[in-house]
Write a protein that holds these residues in place. Structure first.
Motif, PDB file in Angstrom:
ATOM      1  N   LEU A 137       0.872  -1.177   0.000  1.00 15.75           N
ATOM      2  CA  LEU A 137       0.000   0.000   0.000  1.00 15.75           C
ATOM      3  C   LEU A 137       0.905   1.221   0.000  1.00 15.75           C
ATOM      4  O   LEU A 137       1.806   1.329   0.828  1.00 15.75           O
ATOM      5  CB  LEU A 137      -0.881   0.019   1.250  1.00 15.75           C
ATOM      6  CG  LEU A 137      -2.200  -0.753   1.161  1.00 15.75           C
ATOM      7  CD1 LEU A 137      -2.827  -0.873   2.534  1.00 15.75           C
ATOM      8  CD2 LEU A 137      -3.168  -0.077   0.206  1.00 15.75           C
ATOM      9  N   GLY A 138       0.658   2.140  -0.932  1.00 13.34           N
ATOM     10  CA  GLY A 138       1.535   3.300  -1.066  1.00 13.34           C
ATOM     11  C   GLY A 138       1.156   4.401  -0.097  1.00 13.34           C
ATOM     12  O   GLY A 138       1.007   4.190   1.102  1.00 13.34           O
ATOM     13  N   GLU A 139       0.965   5.600  -0.671  1.00 16.44           N
ATOM     14  CA  GLU A 139       0.742   6.769   0.182  1.00 16.44           C
ATOM     15  C   GLU A 139      -0.721   6.871   0.586  1.00 16.44           C
ATOM     16  O   GLU A 139      -1.467   7.742   0.145  1.00 16.44           O
ATOM     17  CB  GLU A 139       1.263   8.001  -0.556  1.00 16.44           C
ATOM     18  CG  GLU A 139       2.778   7.879  -0.704  1.00 16.44           C
ATOM     19  CD  GLU A 139       3.414   8.865  -1.647  1.00 16.44           C
ATOM     20  OE1 GLU A 139       4.247   8.468  -2.474  1.00 16.44           O
ATOM     21  OE2 GLU A 139       3.058  10.053  -1.542  1.00 16.44           O
ATOM     22  N   ILE A 140      -1.098   5.914   1.441  1.00 20.56           N
ATOM     23  CA  ILE A 140      -2.461   5.851   1.947  1.00 20.56           C
ATOM     24  C   ILE A 140      -2.416   5.068   3.257  1.00 20.56           C
ATOM     25  O   ILE A 140      -1.630   4.142   3.407  1.00 20.56           O
ATOM     26  CB  ILE A 140      -3.402   5.159   0.915  1.00 20.56           C
ATOM     27  CG1 ILE A 140      -4.848   5.165   1.385  1.00 20.56           C
ATOM     28  CG2 ILE A 140      -2.944   3.735   0.615  1.00 20.56           C
ATOM     29  CD1 ILE A 140      -5.850   4.687   0.336  1.00 20.56           C
ATOM     30  N   SER A 141      -3.253   5.465   4.194  1.00 17.54           N
ATOM     31  CA  SER A 141      -3.365   4.708   5.439  1.00 17.54           C
ATOM     32  C   SER A 141      -4.345   3.564   5.216  1.00 17.54           C
ATOM     33  O   SER A 141      -5.303   3.698   4.443  1.00 17.54           O
ATOM     34  CB  SER A 141      -3.886   5.626   6.547  1.00 17.54           C
ATOM     35  OG  SER A 141      -4.330   4.852   7.642  1.00 17.54           O
ATOM     36  N   TYR A 142      -4.129   2.436   5.916  1.00 21.13           N
ATOM     37  CA  TYR A 142      -5.076   1.329   5.754  1.00 21.13           C
ATOM     38  C   TYR A 142      -6.460   1.753   6.252  1.00 21.13           C
ATOM     39  O   TYR A 142      -7.483   1.182   5.823  1.00 21.13           O
ATOM     40  CB  TYR A 142      -4.574   0.072   6.472  1.00 21.13           C
ATOM     41  CG  TYR A 142      -4.665   0.093   7.983  1.00 21.13           C
ATOM     42  CD1 TYR A 142      -3.615   0.564   8.760  1.00 21.13           C
ATOM     43  CD2 TYR A 142      -5.798  -0.378   8.639  1.00 21.13           C
ATOM     44  CE1 TYR A 142      -3.691   0.574  10.138  1.00 21.13           C
ATOM     45  CE2 TYR A 142      -5.888  -0.370  10.019  1.00 21.13           C
ATOM     46  CZ  TYR A 142      -4.827   0.113  10.766  1.00 21.13           C
ATOM     47  OH  TYR A 142      -4.908   0.132  12.138  1.00 21.13           O
ATOM     48  N   LYS A 143      -6.537   2.737   7.125  1.00 24.08           N
ATOM     49  CA  LYS A 143      -7.829   3.208   7.650  1.00 24.08           C
ATOM     50  C   LYS A 143      -8.634   3.967   6.589  1.00 24.08           C
ATOM     51  O   LYS A 143      -9.826   4.213   6.769  1.00 24.08           O
ATOM     52  CB  LYS A 143      -7.609   4.094   8.875  1.00 24.08           C
ATOM     53  CG  LYS A 143      -7.071   3.319  10.054  1.00 24.08           C
ATOM     54  CD  LYS A 143      -6.722   4.211  11.220  1.00 24.08           C
ATOM     55  CE  LYS A 143      -6.076   3.378  12.324  1.00 24.08           C
ATOM     56  NZ  LYS A 143      -5.493   4.202  13.377  1.00 24.08           N
ATOM     57  N   GLN A 144      -7.948   4.339   5.500  1.00 29.36           N
ATOM     58  CA  GLN A 144      -8.652   5.010   4.417  1.00 29.36           C
ATOM     59  C   GLN A 144      -9.093   4.023   3.339  1.00 29.36           C
ATOM     60  O   GLN A 144      -9.726   4.404   2.358  1.00 29.36           O
ATOM     61  CB  GLN A 144      -7.741   6.076   3.778  1.00 29.36           C
ATOM     62  CG  GLN A 144      -7.450   7.230   4.716  1.00 29.36           C
ATOM     63  CD  GLN A 144      -6.293   8.086   4.227  1.00 29.36           C
ATOM     64  OE1 GLN A 144      -5.346   7.601   3.611  1.00 29.36           O
ATOM     65  NE2 GLN A 144      -6.365   9.371   4.522  1.00 29.36           N
ATOM     66  N   HIS A 145      -8.744   2.754   3.537  1.00 30.75           N
ATOM     67  CA  HIS A 145      -9.079   1.743   2.543  1.00 30.75           C
ATOM     68  C   HIS A 145     -10.576   1.435   2.612  1.00 30.75           C
ATOM     69  O   HIS A 145     -11.163   1.425   3.691  1.00 30.75           O
ATOM     70  CB  HIS A 145      -8.264   0.464   2.793  1.00 30.75           C
ATOM     71  CG  HIS A 145      -8.239  -0.461   1.621  1.00 30.75           C
ATOM     72  ND1 HIS A 145      -9.321  -1.239   1.283  1.00 30.75           N
ATOM     73  CD2 HIS A 145      -7.274  -0.718   0.712  1.00 30.75           C
ATOM     74  CE1 HIS A 145      -9.001  -1.940   0.194  1.00 30.75           C
ATOM     75  NE2 HIS A 145      -7.757  -1.651  -0.153  1.00 30.75           N
ATOM     76  N   ARG A 146     -11.152   1.133   1.447  1.00 33.66           N
ATOM     77  CA  ARG A 146     -12.599   0.896   1.403  1.00 33.66           C
ATOM     78  C   ARG A 146     -13.016  -0.352   2.186  1.00 33.66           C
ATOM     79  O   ARG A 146     -14.172  -0.480   2.565  1.00 33.66           O
ATOM     80  CB  ARG A 146     -13.081   0.787  -0.049  1.00 33.66           C
ATOM     81  CG  ARG A 146     -12.501  -0.344  -0.826  1.00 33.66           C
ATOM     82  CD  ARG A 146     -13.045  -0.418  -2.245  1.00 33.66           C
ATOM     83  NE  ARG A 146     -12.238  -1.326  -3.030  1.00 33.66           N
ATOM     84  CZ  ARG A 146     -11.098  -0.987  -3.614  1.00 33.66           C
ATOM     85  NH1 ARG A 146     -10.681   0.265  -3.543  1.00 33.66           N
ATOM     86  NH2 ARG A 146     -10.396  -1.856  -4.285  1.00 33.66           N
TER      87      ARG A 146
END
Lengths: 283, 118
Positions: A137-146
């Motif tokens: 996962l790049g520049e994203i938090s897992y908490k922002q994942h759908r």
């Protein structure tokens, strides 16, 4: 090299690697220099390195081009490739490695031509990369994942399953074009990030060799015939690294017992398999 | 998705679209200014050194900005790929990001070619 909790005795591993560094590097260089023959046209020399985003396509190409040394270089954070990349094989610059971006939303723009080129016989081989769902996962938090609904463990399990489904989708998208190849072609299924799923080796092998993925690979082979298509599987770890998102959140650690020796042997298997595929091409 | 998350995603999409538009226009301006200098460099009455200096200031500014813009593109791309955006927001971002990245690439290629004129 990073390691998870309960890892190997690094002093022994580091000493073994240091004591045998010359042999290891010589072996890797010998295999690499035998890799691709000379005297072919540029198109006949192209190799496609393809797969979903975050599986290690660029790392693989950099390894093959000599830009990255898995023994000496420290892996950096995952950086999504925005464009189609091209590398030259270090010991034979006439061999071009083509690496298209892997994200689903980029495939329409870059993969259509690639697929046509496969069907037109413009690749000598395809390195199809998967990683048992462990797509960076790049520049994203897992908490922002759908898929995230408040439970990190549940999220990660669902994430891995979703990513494995995408690996199968990628193979499905390539299958008709591989079956149409007018010339001999090989397919190396490289399953990376072994350091993260090492304890599940048997499950992982069954997943790729016998499950839906394996059945599809078999059908591609049946379509082309064994004389025209050679398929191999390699399970490897190009780097040893915990699974950390671009936001710095660790979702999985490297598995205890997976050490530098296992990693080097896995990369050696990769080179040896490529060597065998070259010999098959020439037979 | 909770209303708060939905709102956050909408806000992200809005901000991302705005940034892509703003910086795409900025890249267009950089190219236009640089192109003007390339044209002026053909006029022998104008001291070449001054034009040369101005050109490389613009090129350097553009290169610095490009690094940050690639970072922006990656962030937006990861949200498109993995985030909780609604279908409409995802589609709009996908289109705008593709256009933006084309513009970024076009600008980098322009400066690579233009530098040879100096």
């Amino acid at each position: 090299m990073a390691s998870g909790e309960g890892g190997p005795d690094w002093k022994d591993t580091a000493k073994w690697l240091w004591d045998n560094k010359d042999w290891v590097l010589a072996e890797l260089n010998r295999l690499r220099s035998k890799l691709f023959g000379k005297g072919k046209t540029p198109e006949e020399c192209r190799v496609l390195v393809i797969g979903p985003g975050g599986v290690g396509k660029t790392t693989t190409a950099r390894l093959l081009s000599g830009d990255f040394d898995s023994l000496l270089d420290i892996p950096g954070p995952y950086q999504e490739s925005l464009l189609l990349e091209s590398f030259a094989l270090r010991d034979d610059p006439g061999v071009e490695l083509i690496v298209p971006p892997g994200q689903a939303h980029r495939r329409d723009a870059t993969w259509t031509t690639i697929q046509s080129d496969i069907a037109a016989g413009k690749f000598r081989g395809v390195i199809l990369i998967s990683s048992f769902g462990f797509h960076s996962l790049g520049e994203i938090s897992y908490k922002q994942h759908r898929l995230y609904q408040g439970d990190p463990a549940k999220f990660f399990s669902e994430y891995l399953a979703e990513r494995r489904a995408d690996e199968l989708a990628v193979l499905k998208s390539l299958a008709p074009f591989l079956k149409s190849s007018p010339r001999k072609i090989w397919m190396l299924n490289l399953v990376t990030k072994q350091d993260l799923w090492w304890s599940q080796q048997a499950i992982v092998e069954r997943h790729y060799r016998e499950g839906d993925y394996g059945r599809l690979v078999t059908s591609i082979g049946a379509g082309l015939g064994h004389a025209n298509l050679r398929v191999e599987f390699v399970f490897a770890s190009l780097v040893i690294s915990n699974f950390v998102t671009g936001a710095g959140e660790q979702l999985a650690a490297t598995e205890g017992g997976y050490d530098g020796r296992l990693q080097v042997n896995s990369i050696k298997r990769f080179w040896e398999t490529l060597d065998a595929l070259q010999r098959w091409e020439e037979s | 998705m909770t209303p708060q998350r939905e709102n956050e995603e909408l806000q992200f999409a809005k901000t991302a679209v705005s940034l892509l538009k703003e910086y795409s226009a900025k890249l267009d301006r950089y190219r236009d200014e640089a192109q003007l200098l390339v044209e002026r460099s053909k006029d022998s009455r104008i001291p070449r050194q001054l034009i040369h200096q101005d050109f490389f200031i613009i090129k350097h500014s553009c290169e610095n900005l490009s690094r940050a813009l690639e970072h922006l593109a990656r962030q937006i791309s990861q949200r498109i790929e993995h985030g909780q955006l609604g279908d409409t927001e995802r589609l709009e971002l996908q289109i705008r990001l593709a256009d933006f990245e084309n513009n970024l690439l076009r600008t980098q290629e322009f400066f690579n070619l233009a530098v040879s004129k100096f």
